[in-house]
Design an enzyme around this catalytic site. Structure first.
Site, short mmCIF file in Angstrom:
data_model
loop_
_atom_site.label_atom_id
_atom_site.label_comp_id
_atom_site.label_asym_id
_atom_site.label_seq_id
_atom_site.Cartn_x
_atom_site.Cartn_y
_atom_site.Cartn_z
N HIS A 229 0.82 -1.22 0.00
CA HIS A 229 0.00 0.00 0.00
C HIS A 229 0.84 1.25 0.00
O HIS A 229 2.05 1.22 0.26
CB HIS A 229 -0.94 0.01 1.21
CG HIS A 229 -0.22 0.12 2.53
ND1 HIS A 229 0.45 -0.94 3.10
CD2 HIS A 229 -0.06 1.16 3.38
CE1 HIS A 229 0.98 -0.56 4.25
NE2 HIS A 229 0.70 0.72 4.43
N ASP B 108 0.39 5.00 1.93
CA ASP B 108 -0.40 5.39 3.10
C ASP B 108 -1.57 6.29 2.76
O ASP B 108 -1.43 7.30 2.04
CB ASP B 108 0.50 6.06 4.15
CG ASP B 108 1.38 5.03 4.85
OD1 ASP B 108 0.98 3.85 4.91
OD2 ASP B 108 2.46 5.42 5.31
N HIS C 88 4.65 0.10 0.27
CA HIS C 88 5.36 -0.67 1.28
C HIS C 88 4.47 -1.78 1.81
O HIS C 88 3.25 -1.77 1.63
CB HIS C 88 5.89 0.23 2.41
CG HIS C 88 4.85 1.05 3.09
ND1 HIS C 88 4.30 2.17 2.52
CD2 HIS C 88 4.23 0.90 4.29
CE1 HIS C 88 3.40 2.68 3.34
NE2 HIS C 88 3.32 1.93 4.42
N ARG D 212 5.17 6.44 14.54
CA ARG D 212 4.91 6.81 13.15
C ARG D 212 4.38 8.25 13.06
O ARG D 212 3.49 8.63 13.82
CB ARG D 212 3.85 5.88 12.60
CG ARG D 212 3.36 6.17 11.21
CD ARG D 212 2.23 5.18 10.97
NE ARG D 212 1.81 5.08 9.59
CZ ARG D 212 0.87 5.82 9.06
NH1 ARG D 212 0.28 6.76 9.75
NH2 ARG D 212 0.51 5.61 7.80
C1 OGA Z 1 2.71 2.31 8.30
C2 OGA Z 1 3.15 0.97 7.90
C3 OGA Z 1 4.95 -0.56 8.21
C4 OGA Z 1 5.63 -1.25 9.34
O1 OGA Z 1 3.05 2.74 9.40
O2 OGA Z 1 2.04 2.97 7.50
O3 OGA Z 1 2.69 0.47 6.92
O4 OGA Z 1 6.66 -1.87 9.05
N1 OGA Z 1 4.08 0.43 8.68
O5 OGA Z 1 5.17 -1.21 10.48
MN MN Z 2 1.66 2.03 5.75
#
Ligand code: OGA
Ligand code: MN
Length: 286
Positions: free
Chosen positions: A109, A111, A261, A277
């Site tokens: 995806h 974000d 990702h 995050r």
């Molecule tokens: C996010 C995500 C990836 C992870 O925070 O948007 O996809 O490795 N995280 O936790």
């Molecule tokens: Mn993500």
């Protein structure tokens, strides 16, 4: 390895992590204010490599917010799908703890592409990671995904929009595999160009993903699915992927406008994985 000193006063080191995308930046402490020359060098490296890694950073939440703010306003999650820190509401906590499973993202995806104005970039700071190299995150290059299609398919995609929504994310938050709170908020689906022009680099990137893209505009889901599946498989070929093996203290930032990702879920419900995050606001995809 290349040493970049674009404004002379800054000296950061930028080292590729792999041929597809990604670079490690050293010579900067993100807990301290980043001077203008260093910031300009980081931005140049980000535009060239799409994913940047900073090792051994132990960011305070306030410093993570301050660094993210340099790229754009820090935003909360539009669906409030994760806990935010009390002391820094812009920092979301992705955590998998004994008795609290959450933070799964094992779909390719970009974000919040279901939002009308998705975030430009996201920054993840590894606070705790499972033993034994579990919980890696994969990134793929959506400029290269687009550029490596045939001219005929590129022309088709240039004329298409795609409809994105959060239904899979909502279903996952509410399923038994997850201990996150049910999501009460709903957003209307967003329609974006299937190929977008990056506002800063001017380069064209494929902009569909496996988690949020439901269908192409003026097409049914059933009609759209084969082409979407082809595009996701094409974009995520191993040659187009960087796989990050996390170490505690790592900070990774990625560009949501030209990458996807995928967070591997190869650890158990009682293994600890905690990430902080932040996201910086972007522009309406064009
Ligand atoms: C996010 C995500 C990836 C992870 O925070 O948007 O996809 O490795 N995280 O936790
Ligand atoms: Mn993500």
């Amino acid at each position: 390895m290349s040493v970049v000193a674009p404004r002379c006063e800054s000296l950061i080191t930028v080292e590729r992590l792999g041929p597809a995308l990604g670079a490690a930046v050293s010579g900067v402490d993100l807990n301290a204010p980043v001077d203008a020359a260093t910031f300009a060098a980081i931005k140049d490296a980000f535009h060239e490599h799409l994913v940047l890694l900073f090792r051994d950073q132990w960011l305070t939440p306030a410093a993570q917010v301050a660094f993210t703010e340099r790229f754009g306003p820090v935003e909360g999650h539009p669906l409030k799908s994760r806990r935010a820190l009390d002391e820094a509401s812009g920092v979301h906590v992705l955590e998998n703890l004994p008795g609290h499973r959450g933070g799964r993202n094992d779909w390719w995806h970009s974000d919040i592409s279901f939002g009308a104005i998705p975030p430009a970039l996201s920054i993840l700071h590894a606070r705790a990671i499972p033993e034994g190299g579990k919980g890696d995150t994969l990134f793929c290059n959506m400029y290269a995904a687009y550029a490596s299609l045939s001219p005929g398919l590129r022309r088709v995609l240039d004329g298409l929009t795609a409809v994105h929504d959060a239904r899979k994310l909502i279903a996952r938050n509410e399923s038994v595999e997850n201990d996150e709170q049910p999501i009460a908020l709903r957003l209307p689906p967003a329609e974006h160009p299937a190929v977008r022009t990056h506002p800063e680099t001017g380069r064209r990137a494929l902009y569909v993903n496996d988690y949020f893209t439901l269908r192409f505009g003026d097409m049914t889901e059933a009609e759209s699915r084969p082409l979407l599946e082809f595009l996701i498989a094409h974009a995520t070929r191993p040659e187009n992927v960087y796989r990050h093996r996390w170490r505690k203290g790592d900070v990774i930032m990625w560009d949501n406008r030209c990458t996807m990702h995928y967070a591997l879920y190869d650890y158990g419900p009682s293994e600890v994985r905690v990430m902080h995050r932040t996201t910086a606001a972007g522009d309406r995809p064009r």
